[in-house]
Design a protein around this motif. Structure first.
Motif, PDB file in Angstrom:
ATOM      1  N   LEU A 454       0.833  -1.211   0.000  1.00  0.00           N
ATOM      2  CA  LEU A 454       0.000   0.000   0.000  1.00  0.00           C
ATOM      3  C   LEU A 454       0.867   1.260   0.000  1.00  0.00           C
ATOM      4  CD1 LEU A 454      -2.833  -1.065   2.490  1.00  0.00           C
ATOM      5  CD2 LEU A 454      -3.048  -0.691   0.030  1.00  0.00           C
ATOM      6  N   VAL A 455       1.961   1.247   0.766  1.00  0.00           N
ATOM      7  CA  VAL A 455       2.878   2.398   0.771  1.00  0.00           C
ATOM      8  C   VAL A 455       3.506   2.577  -0.605  1.00  0.00           C
ATOM      9  CG1 VAL A 455       4.958   3.379   1.789  1.00  0.00           C
ATOM     10  CG2 VAL A 455       3.362   2.147   3.219  1.00  0.00           C
ATOM     11  N   MET A 456       3.862   1.469  -1.258  1.00  0.00           N
ATOM     12  CA  MET A 456       4.468   1.550  -2.591  1.00  0.00           C
ATOM     13  C   MET A 456       3.502   2.142  -3.607  1.00  0.00           C
ATOM     14  SD  MET A 456       6.585  -2.013  -2.906  1.00  0.00           S
ATOM     15  CE  MET A 456       8.031  -2.336  -1.904  1.00  0.00           C
ATOM     16  N   LEU A 457       2.231   1.782  -3.520  1.00  0.00           N
ATOM     17  CA  LEU A 457       1.228   2.330  -4.444  1.00  0.00           C
ATOM     18  C   LEU A 457       1.069   3.838  -4.234  1.00  0.00           C
ATOM     19  CD1 LEU A 457      -1.457  -0.506  -4.300  1.00  0.00           C
ATOM     20  CD2 LEU A 457      -0.169   0.192  -6.325  1.00  0.00           C
ATOM     21  N   VAL A 458       1.049   4.267  -2.977  1.00  0.00           N
ATOM     22  CA  VAL A 458       0.955   5.704  -2.685  1.00  0.00           C
ATOM     23  C   VAL A 458       2.173   6.444  -3.242  1.00  0.00           C
ATOM     24  CG1 VAL A 458       0.970   7.422  -0.825  1.00  0.00           C
ATOM     25  CG2 VAL A 458      -0.515   5.411  -0.652  1.00  0.00           C
ATOM     26  N   THR A 459       3.364   5.871  -3.050  1.00  0.00           N
ATOM     27  CA  THR A 459       4.584   6.498  -3.559  1.00  0.00           C
ATOM     28  C   THR A 459       4.559   6.608  -5.074  1.00  0.00           C
ATOM     29  OG1 THR A 459       5.846   5.625  -1.683  1.00  0.00           O
ATOM     30  CG2 THR A 459       7.104   6.335  -3.598  1.00  0.00           C
ATOM     31  N   THR A 460       4.031   5.590  -5.753  1.00  0.00           N
ATOM     32  CA  THR A 460       3.944   5.628  -7.217  1.00  0.00           C
ATOM     33  C   THR A 460       3.068   6.784  -7.687  1.00  0.00           C
ATOM     34  OG1 THR A 460       4.285   3.238  -7.397  1.00  0.00           O
ATOM     35  CG2 THR A 460       3.245   4.326  -9.258  1.00  0.00           C
ATOM     36  N   VAL A 461       1.914   6.976  -7.036  1.00  0.00           N
ATOM     37  CA  VAL A 461       1.009   8.072  -7.420  1.00  0.00           C
ATOM     38  C   VAL A 461       1.685   9.424  -7.190  1.00  0.00           C
ATOM     39  CG1 VAL A 461      -1.200   9.192  -6.924  1.00  0.00           C
ATOM     40  CG2 VAL A 461      -1.055   6.690  -6.968  1.00  0.00           C
ATOM     41  N   LEU A 462       2.321   9.585  -6.023  1.00  0.00           N
ATOM     42  CA  LEU A 462       2.997  10.852  -5.721  1.00  0.00           C
ATOM     43  C   LEU A 462       4.169  11.091  -6.662  1.00  0.00           C
ATOM     44  CD1 LEU A 462       3.006  10.761  -1.803  1.00  0.00           C
ATOM     45  CD2 LEU A 462       1.504  12.076  -3.297  1.00  0.00           C
ATOM     46  N   MET A 463       4.913  10.035  -6.996  1.00  0.00           N
ATOM     47  CA  MET A 463       6.035  10.176  -7.915  1.00  0.00           C
ATOM     48  C   MET A 463       5.572  10.574  -9.313  1.00  0.00           C
ATOM     49  SD  MET A 463       9.095  10.002  -6.862  1.00  0.00           S
ATOM     50  CE  MET A 463       9.755   9.911  -8.527  1.00  0.00           C
ATOM     51  N   THR A 464       4.401  10.096  -9.723  1.00  0.00           N
ATOM     52  CA  THR A 464       3.851  10.504 -11.020  1.00  0.00           C
ATOM     53  C   THR A 464       3.625  12.011 -11.051  1.00  0.00           C
ATOM     54  OG1 THR A 464       2.770   8.351 -11.246  1.00  0.00           O
ATOM     55  CG2 THR A 464       1.968  10.122 -12.655  1.00  0.00           C
ATOM     56  N   LEU A 465       3.055  12.548  -9.965  1.00  0.00           N
ATOM     57  CA  LEU A 465       2.837  13.999  -9.879  1.00  0.00           C
ATOM     58  C   LEU A 465       4.164  14.752  -9.813  1.00  0.00           C
ATOM     59  CD1 LEU A 465      -0.167  14.088  -7.360  1.00  0.00           C
ATOM     60  CD2 LEU A 465      -0.245  14.496  -9.831  1.00  0.00           C
ATOM     61  N   ILE A 466       5.149  14.189  -9.099  1.00  0.00           N
ATOM     62  CA  ILE A 466       6.473  14.822  -9.016  1.00  0.00           C
ATOM     63  C   ILE A 466       7.108  14.904 -10.400  1.00  0.00           C
ATOM     64  CG2 ILE A 466       8.844  14.502  -8.178  1.00  0.00           C
ATOM     65  CD1 ILE A 466       7.068  15.497  -5.986  1.00  0.00           C
ATOM     66  N   MET A 467       7.020  13.824 -11.160  1.00  0.00           N
ATOM     67  CA  MET A 467       7.619  13.799 -12.500  1.00  0.00           C
ATOM     68  C   MET A 467       6.951  14.806 -13.428  1.00  0.00           C
ATOM     69  SD  MET A 467       8.181   9.680 -12.980  1.00  0.00           S
ATOM     70  CE  MET A 467       9.265   9.777 -14.421  1.00  0.00           C
ATOM     71  N   ILE A 468       5.647  15.029 -13.225  1.00  0.00           N
ATOM     72  CA  ILE A 468       4.921  15.977 -14.086  1.00  0.00           C
ATOM     73  C   ILE A 468       5.161  17.417 -13.655  1.00  0.00           C
ATOM     74  CG2 ILE A 468       2.629  16.734 -14.818  1.00  0.00           C
ATOM     75  CD1 ILE A 468       1.712  13.808 -14.514  1.00  0.00           C
ATOM     76  N   LEU A 469       4.987  17.708 -12.356  1.00  0.00           N
ATOM     77  CA  LEU A 469       4.999  19.089 -11.874  1.00  0.00           C
ATOM     78  C   LEU A 469       6.387  19.601 -11.506  1.00  0.00           C
ATOM     79  CD1 LEU A 469       1.832  18.992  -9.565  1.00  0.00           C
ATOM     80  CD2 LEU A 469       2.001  19.963 -11.845  1.00  0.00           C
TER      81      LEU A 469
END
Length: 732
Positions: A454-469
């Motif tokens: 579950l922590v890994m899934l949350v990190t993936t979503v946040l990392m997607t936003l980091i890569m974009i923004l």
């Protein structure tokens, strides 16, 4: 919801006497040197090869303890029963090899670790990065001067029609999306806290299981008692701080990796190297084809091989990214591959020894030394996750997402080494409850796997936003990273769902309880701030009272603490209408936490005048990062007055240089100034403008009589005594 205010006055009996420091001495040194120092202070330094090796060695004890102890329990939880087909061992080993390659190596070590917030890792560090690049923070206390901090590091240039701009507008448009992002971050944080409960339980219980291998007649109850005693001892020693024993961590973990890697190489030599064909991904396909549903559910055990990767990111502080990468690629990754390959070679020939295969594969001559090393490594792994939990709670406190708890700094040298007593005892009780309640590591492993994925899934979503923004990566790279991460992690998540009734529900209950507490607290914090904003006292009312504020102005200085970064708080009107006298000098002090890991001391304070000069009212905003320590002590008070004196000098100097009575310092007047909630327009940050300093150093600005009189008046009021006025807002 009802809200009310009450006032508490805490008077410091001691006269805080001090001399006004000389202005010229305060600004010694060239402007270029000071600017260069501030610019480079918080950027990653180029480390020498020797220093890089030392940091890589130290990171073993702090960062990789959890990941390194996984060989104690992976194969046992992958094959809870006897292995029928030896080929299944090769398929499981192939899954472990590619899981270690894709998640810890490629995703975390070489991608996620680069998304650190000036060296700080974890879900809140990613959230802080997003808050600086998009207006997603829910508490509206941001100010334009905050973005001028050297640690803010926000790239403002963005093409209006770019995908990053569209994503930014989409996030900022709706409050519900901001809330959803916050809940996602809190959920990930709560699961990391769950890791802090489950990691000590499974690590210590697995290490203690070596006693039963050596003495088969020993009951499980004895093993359980030994594990509980170790856990109680571990949590009871936390108040001493890791600084006292941390010098032992790295040698222990290094010895552990060398030992497990060496035993693995020995087993490959002894039982055959045929297992090395597992490096071919074809055996993964054959594994699932042969075992079908059992193969799918066994992924819950395979996934335990990558537990500790989130702790790897959360414990990133104090080490450079290059040091963490060096330690993983040179020591951790090869030793783990050898350890798992050696166990697979042993099980390939002795499939009935699937219970505790690590201990059973150890040569008899070194069994007890390895048992001692394993127990010590389990304690170090537990310590790393417990320390990460303390850091996360400290970050949550700074973001207004956790009830106020006592935070003790256990080291004078390292600010990041902290101890939170309340959290420590809660973790200990829950950890013992999990260990004693389940009694066997299979169910604890199922719970552990759920929390990790579950922590890994949350990190993936946040990392997607980091890569974009933040990184502004090309959309193809974003899709590749997100797609590959979600495919692997969702596959593991679907596997742990099958074991939800076998212990997998535990981290969900723990996360739900902490999430409820954290979100409700944050909701109350937001509502309290909104109440303070709407209840601000108008400047017209203050001006109508006159310089005396309708009261007797007695000698002394009153520090009025408020949540507001602008405007006069409602609590101040309550104070005026209920007391007959007020201090000659009033300073509205706002302690504000920013979405940065630290605020340099040189940029800590922002001072502004409230009302005309003869009112002797000021505002002082003390800015902190989520790693900073704030204490209302003599040192804080001294720095506050130093910056107040500096403000008066700079204000007087600018009046002398300006042809107009209306001027601005640091930025144009804020909206609050224009709508009448603030009196003066002048704002001075403690980061001093280079032009002003150069004038001062050259002695071209002479102090006016008005400035000298006000400085003398402020100094007399400080010597007369300082009173701290604290306001409480009750939320019902």
């Amino acid at each position: 919801m009802e809200m009310g205010s009450r006032t508490e006055v805490d008077e410091d009996g001691d006269n805080n006497k001090g001399r006004m420091w000389d202005l010229d001495q305060q600004f010694d040194g060239s402007i270029e040197e000071e600017a260069g120092r501030l610019k480079n202070m918080y950027t990653e330094k180029q480390t020498s090869p020797l220093l890089l090796l030392r940091l890589a060695f130290q990171s073993l004890g702090v960062v990789y303890g959890d990941l390194g102890t996984s060989p104690l329990y992976v194969f046992y939880n992958t094959f809870p029963e006897e292995i029928v087909d030896p080929e299944d061992v090769i398929g499981a080993l192939s899954l472990i090899i590619y899981s270690l390659t894709l998640i810890p190596l490629l995703k975390y070590v070489f991608v996620v670790c680069k998304a650190n917030d000036n060296g700080q890792g974890g879900t809140f560090a990613l959230y802080s990065l997003l808050c600086r690049h998009a207006n997603v923070k829910i508490i509206p206390n941001q100010h334009r001067t905050d973005e001028e901090l050297t640690t803010y590091s926000c790239s403002t240039l963005i093409h209006e029609k770019s995908f990053a701009a569209k994503t930014k507008r989409w996030l900022e448009k709706d409050t519900y999306r901001k809330n959803a992002l916050l809940i996602l971050v809190l959920f990930g944080t709560c699961n990391v806290i769950g890791d802090g409960i489950l990691t000590p339980a499974i690590s210590v219980l697995s290490a203690s299981g070596g006693l039963k291998v050596a003495h088969p007649r020993m009951s499980n109850g004895v093993i359980l008692v030994v594990a509980v005693v170790i856990l109680v001892g571990l949590f009871s020693m936390q108040h001493y701080g890791t600084d006292k024993v941390s010098w032992l961590f790295a040698p222990i973990v290094l010895l552990w990796f060398i030992t497990t890697g060496g035993i693995g190489a020995y087993n490959i030599w002894k039982y055959g190297s045929s297992v090395l064909k597992a490096f071919s991904p074809v055996y993964i396909f054959r594994y699932f084809k042969r075992r079908r549903k059992d193969g799918w559910t066994s992924l819950g055990g395979i996934m335990l091989s990558i537990t500790g990767t989130e702790a790897l990111f959360a414990d990133l502080a104090h080490f450079s990214v290059s040091a963490v990468q060096l330690a993983f690629t040179v020591v951790v990754f090869p030793c783990l591959l050898l350890a798992y390959s050696g166990q697979a070679a042993y099980l390939f020939n002795k499939g009935d020894h699937v219970i505790d295969p690590f201990y059973r594969s150890i040569p008899d001559c070194i069994y007890w030394p390895v048992f001692v090393i394993a127990t010590l490594a389990a304690i170090v792994a537990s310590q790393a996750v417990i320390s990460a939990t303390y850091s996360i709670v400290k970050q949550a406190l700074a973001h207004g997402c956790f009830p106020r708890v006592k935070v003790v700094h256990t080291s004078k040298n390292f600010l990041g080494q902290i101890y939170v007593p309340d959290i420590n005892w809660i973790l200990m009780v829950l950890c013992i409850f999990v260990t004693a309640g389940f009694k066997n590591q299979s169910q604890i492993a199922n719970a552990y796997g759920t929390a990790v994925v579950l922590v890994m899934l949350v990190t993936t979503v946040l990392m997607t936003l980091i890569m974009i923004l933040v990184w502004r990566s090309h959309w193809i790279i974003v899709i590749l990273f997100t797609g590959l991460s979600l495919v692997v992690e969702c596959t593991y998540f679907s596997a742990v769902l099958f074991k939800m009734d076998q212990g997998g529900w535990v981290p969900l209950v723990i996360a739900a309880a902490f999430l409820l507490i954290m979100y409700v607290w944050h909701y109350g914090t937001v509502k309290r701030y909104e109440f303070e904003m709407h209840g601000k006292v108008s400047m017209a009312w203050i001006l109508g009272l006159g310089p005396s504020l309708g009261l007797v102005r007695v000698p002394g200085t009153g520090l009025v603490y408020t949540e507001l970064a602008s405007g006069v708080p409602h609590m101040f009107s309550h104070f005026i209408t209920n007391l007959p006298a007020i201090h000659s000098v009033l300073v509205f002090v706002c302690v504000k936490y920013l979405p940065v890991y630290t605020v340099p001391e040189e940029e800590r304070f922002v001072v502004k005048r409230v009302g005309p000069k003869n009112f002797h009212m000021f505002r002082c905003i003390a800015r902190y990062g989520y790693k900073d320590l704030h204490k209302k002590d003599d040192d804080f008070e001294k720095k506050l007055f130093d910056n107040l004196f500096l403000f008066v000098r700079l204000e007087s100097m600018m009046e002398g240089c300006s042809d107009s009575e209306e001027y601005s310092w640091s930025e144009p007047p804020s909206e609050h100034s224009r709508d009448g909630n603030e009196g003066g327009n002048t704002m001075v940050s403690s980061s001093v403008n280079s032009t002003v300093v150069s004038y001062m150093n050259m002695g071209q600005i002479s102090r006016s009589q008005t400035e000298m009189d006000e400085l003398e008046f402020l100094n007399r009021c400080r010597d007369a005594g300082v009173v701290h006025i604290l306001g409480n807002t009750m939320v019902r």
